[in-house]
Design an enzyme around this catalytic site. Structure first.
Site, PDB file in Angstrom:
ATOM      1  N   ASP A   1       0.647  -1.057  -0.123  1.00 30.97           N
ATOM      2  CA  ASP A   1       0.021   0.004  -0.151  1.00 30.97           C
ATOM      3  C   ASP A   1       0.951   1.288   0.070  1.00 30.97           C
ATOM      4  OD1 ASP A   1      -2.087   1.571   0.038  1.00 30.97           O
ATOM      5  OD2 ASP A   1      -3.193   0.596   1.635  1.00 30.97           O
TER       6      ASP A   1
HETATM    7  C1  BGC Z   1      -4.930   3.047   0.097  1.00 31.91           C
HETATM    8  C2  BGC Z   1      -5.013   1.972  -0.878  1.00 31.91           C
HETATM    9  C3  BGC Z   1      -5.146   2.699  -2.605  1.00 31.91           C
HETATM   10  C4  BGC Z   1      -3.741   3.552  -2.555  1.00 31.91           C
HETATM   11  C5  BGC Z   1      -3.426   3.998  -3.896  1.00 31.91           C
HETATM   12  C6  BGC Z   1      -3.737   3.778  -0.204  1.00 31.91           C
HETATM   13  O1  BGC Z   1      -3.644   5.093   0.524  1.00 31.91           O
HETATM   14  O2  BGC Z   1      -4.953   2.708   1.311  1.00 31.91           O
HETATM   15  O3  BGC Z   1      -6.339   1.630  -0.890  1.00 31.91           O
HETATM   16  O4  BGC Z   1      -5.175   1.706  -3.360  1.00 31.91           O
HETATM   17  O5  BGC Z   1      -3.632   4.517  -1.543  1.00 31.91           O
HETATM   18  O6  BGC Z   1      -4.067   5.186  -4.216  1.00 31.91           O
END
Ligand code: BGC
Length: 768
Positions: free
Chosen positions: A302
């Protein structure tokens, strides 16, 4: 965290041994295990320098047209790379949340035409409920209990987003959430593992289509692995701690279902699970994901999750964080800027074997080959830049199926006799708030508000609509109350559009209060005091506490965030063109202090009896598992939802009363059939979600009071009946033992078939 789409934006060099006795699963997606692709991967890998390999393992966003200026302004940012330059140099493998075909194509040209090896970039984005044509948030889609619908809308959004060059969706989020305080509840399918697994499968089939190589398909990314939704106290990014039995029984099934359906990628979560951050957790990423489930796709961290290993306190340096994440099984570093900066020295010093890096690069290249990116690197067809007219019908149906009628004292459906409607509330004419968080890239002018749709309807019916905003979503001013009350007084019926803003749920949208925000409840009380029938539409990304409304207004319908066709869908259901058919995927509490609240709880040694809470606690009624100030049960339970007719159920019948233990252990076999007849006893055609719940008593491990093990949507005309049969086999009847194995024992089962988790008609059988 990331907000590029205009969305809510938002040690061990040990390969961990597989769980004892667990069979090695076959590849999870044969397309990624194809020998032809492997040959191409071998050939390419043999030409790559270390830097080029590491480039495939990092992911950055579009650092902007003027990256140099942005860098100068904020040199400390974790975002301090010039992604265009990296693409040209062949040092970038994938990008996130890059918007529009011209931008993705520009980056792709840099990678394909200018870099040494011409390896295409892979563009990923948080498209979780539509790209330009928006359908309800996943929590709303889950309320449809309609996996076919979910598959259709998912495919539709892939079709749209691939025209902008996006071939990878960071979706589905399959984190089970039993705590409505957690904002990301809106991104998932709610509290139940069985429903969550059905939804997870549907998303994968929709996104990935028949083959990844279809230019209209996108690779799915199952997130966030794992158990992120169990964040303590519902507080975002908080730690999770649970037994392995609970993990396997209640939290892992949707991820597993997604992998079995062929999900090409997985995102590791932010949270620590039992003390080990998920993005450096070999038990999750090696033992379970790769070992037990045979996952052969790639794992992306993530956003900055690898860098955050330092904050978790399990890595003291970027190098240690990098080593732990990669060796645990995270292939791509999203935005931490660690794999490219730390790995050269880690490899040189022998702390990270080159073979581990090579395998991670292989996974990225396999996916790019499988998607056909080497043949078709650019955005396909004509770019979709606005809601697609041909998709409106589907998202309108999705919205209609997502609505859950919670209460109806005959106020709905509205009749043609209802001439004067007052429409009140901050969400009544608010296009921006119809879409919720992670809302793709909609054009606001495409969105139909409730006011727009009801104005047209009332005009067509020769009636009139008076609108008053009343208050803002979080405001405290009562200046607008008088006009709202005045509008109500002159109306036959009042429709109130209240609830949360999209940004109040979603990532980093945890709430400690679950009431209607601001002074909306005061507005509701002021309007209800007129004595006019009030139909309350609740817009929210999570269950809210609606206890006052539940006893004081005529009708309540939960509409989540309906998307592009919000107004039309709401009008269709209010006027009864369509009967509501959504059912709650999550329990709605009476009070926030009940959270986490879920129907398939454990019985405890002192289950509460029918206690009169109006009596002061004491004597024999005190010492039970209960609160002294609120009942234990949900205000509106899981699986619940009304419609414009009633359904009656026969007693369930079971195909036999005893299943021999030896036979019950055969995993691939239906063991028992549970059947009930459901009849539409009212006078309108409507859809019932027939639900089958099972309880297992007498096992060596305590089991929930009941668990959903099947559901079916059945549409019946007035007076019509249908027999519905659920086939129960090992998956439905087994449970996890302390060693992490699925088992059955000689135990007794109760089966309920009915219209919610409160279904009361039961049958019994035994395994012996
Ligand atoms: C979120 C994810 C997301 C990623 C990319 C993160 O802050 O937890 O769910 O896919 O950002 O945008």
């Amino acid at each position: 965290m990331a907000t590029a789409l205009g969305l809510s934006l938002a040690s061990a060099a040990v390969v961990f041994a597989q769980q004892p006795g667990a069979p090695q699963a076959s590849p999870s997606n044969p397309e990624l295990a194809s020998p032809a692709i492997e040959q191409r991967v071998d050939a390419l890998l043999s030409k790559m320098t270390l830097e080029e390999k590491l480039g495939q393992l990092v992911q950055y966003n579009d650092s902007g047209a003027d990256a140099a200026a942005a860098l100068a302004a904020n040199p400390e940012s974790h975002n301090n790379v010039n992604s265009m330059q990296l693409a040209e140099q062949g040092l970038l493998g994938s990008m996130l949340n890059t918007v529009g075909a011209s931008r993705t194509n520009a980056f792709q040209r840099a990678a394909v035409e200018k870099s040494r090896l011409h390896i295409p970039l892979l563009f990923g984005a948080d498209i979780i409920h539509g790209y330009r044509t928006i359908y309800p948030q996943p929590i709303g889609l889950a309320a449809s209990f309609d996996p076919d619908l979910v598959q259709s809308v998912s495919h539709m959004s892939a079709e749209e987003a691939t025209t902008a060059g996006i071939r990878w969706f960071y979706s589905p989020m399959v984190d089970i959430s039993r705590d409505a305080r957690w904002g990301r509840t809106t991104e998932g399918a709610g509290e139940d593992a069985y429903l969550g697994a059905a939804m997870a499968r549907a998303y994968i089939l929709g996104y990935q289509g028949k083959t990844l190589s279809d230019p209209e398909s996108v690779a799915a990314c199952v997130k966030h692995f794992a158990a992120y939704g169990a964040a303590e106290a519902g507080r975002e990014y908080n730690t999770t701690d649970m037994s392995e039995i609970r993990l396997r029984q209640d939290y892992l099934p949707p991820y597993k279902a997604a992998i079995e359906a062929g999900a090409a990628t997985v995102m590791s979560a932010f949270n620590a699970l039992n003390g080990v951050p998920a993005s450096a957790n070999p038990f999750l990423l090696q033992t379970i994901l790769r070992g037990e489930w045979g996952f052969d796709g790639l794992v992306v961290s993530d956003y900055t999750a690898i860098m955050e290993l330092e904050n978790h306190g399990i890595a003291l340096t970027p190098a240690e964080a990098t080593r732990k994440a990669l060796l645990a099984g995270v292939d791509i570093d999203m935005m931490s800027h660690f794999y490219d900066t730390q790995l050269p020295e880690l490899i040189r010093s022998g702390q990270v074997p080159m073979s581990v890096v090579d395998e991670a690069v292989r996974r990225v290249l396999r996916l790019k080959f499988a998607l056909g990116l080497f043949e078709h690197p650019y955005a396909r067809g004509t770019e979709v830049t606005a809601a697609v007219p041909a998709h409106r019908e589907l998202v309108r149906r999705a919205a209609e199926e997502s609505f859950v009628l919670l209460k109806n004292d005959s106020a709905l459906p509205l009749t043609t006799e209802t001439k004067k409607i007052a429409l009140i509330g901050p969400l009544a004419d608010n296009a921006a708030e119809m879409v919720g968080s992670w809302s793709g890239a909609p054009q606001l002018s495409d969105i139909v508000t409730v006011k727009q749709a009801l104005e047209t309807r009332t005009r067509q019916l020769g009636g009139s609509l008076t609108y008053a905003q009343g208050t803002t979503i979080t405001g405290s001013s009562e200046d607008g109350f008088a006009a709202a009350v005045q509008a109500a007084r002159q109306a036959d019926v009042v429709v109130m559009a209240l609830g949360e803003s999209g940004a109040m749920s979603g990532e980093a949208g945890s709430r400690a209060y679950l009431d209607l925000p601001g002074n909306q409840e005061q507005l509701l009380k002021a309007v209800a005091a007129t004595g006019k029938p009030v139909v309350l539409l609740v817009f929210s990304g999570r269950p809210l506490v609606l206890d006052w409304a539940a006893t004081h207004v005529a009708a309540i319908m939960e509409v989540w965030f309906p998307g592009t066709e919000a107004g039309h869908a709401i009008a269709d259901v209010l006027y009864g063109d369509v009967a509501p058919s959504g059912r709650l995927p999550m329990s709605f509490p009476r009070a926030v202090g009940q959270e986490p609240l879920y129907y398939n709880q454990f019985p405890t040694g002192r289950p509460p009896r029918n206690i009169d809470l109006s009596q002061p606690p004491g004597g024999n009624s005190r010492f039970f598992s209960r609160y002294i100030d609120v009942p234990n049960d949900a205000l509106f339970p899981f699986g619940y939802g009304l419609t414009y007719t009633q359904f009656a159920y026969s007693m369930p019948t079971l195909s036999r009363s005893i299943v021999p233990l030896g036979e019950a252990r055969q995993t691939g076999k239906d063991l028992i059939h549970a059947t009930a007849t459901v009849t539409n006893t009212g006078n309108r055609t409507a859809t019932e979600v027939v639900q089958c719940y099972v309880r297992n008593r007498g096992a060596s491990i305590e089991q929930p009071v009941r668990s959903l093990e099947g559901f079916r949507r059945v549409t019946l005309k007035p007076g019509e009946s249908q027999k519905v049969t659920f086939d129960l086999g090992f998956p439905e009847l087994s449970f996890y033992d302390a060693q992490g194995h699925s088992v059955v024992e000689a135990t007794e089962y109760t089966v309920w078939i009915g219209g919610s988790s409160l279904a009361s008609q039961e049958g019994q059988f035994k395994i012996e």
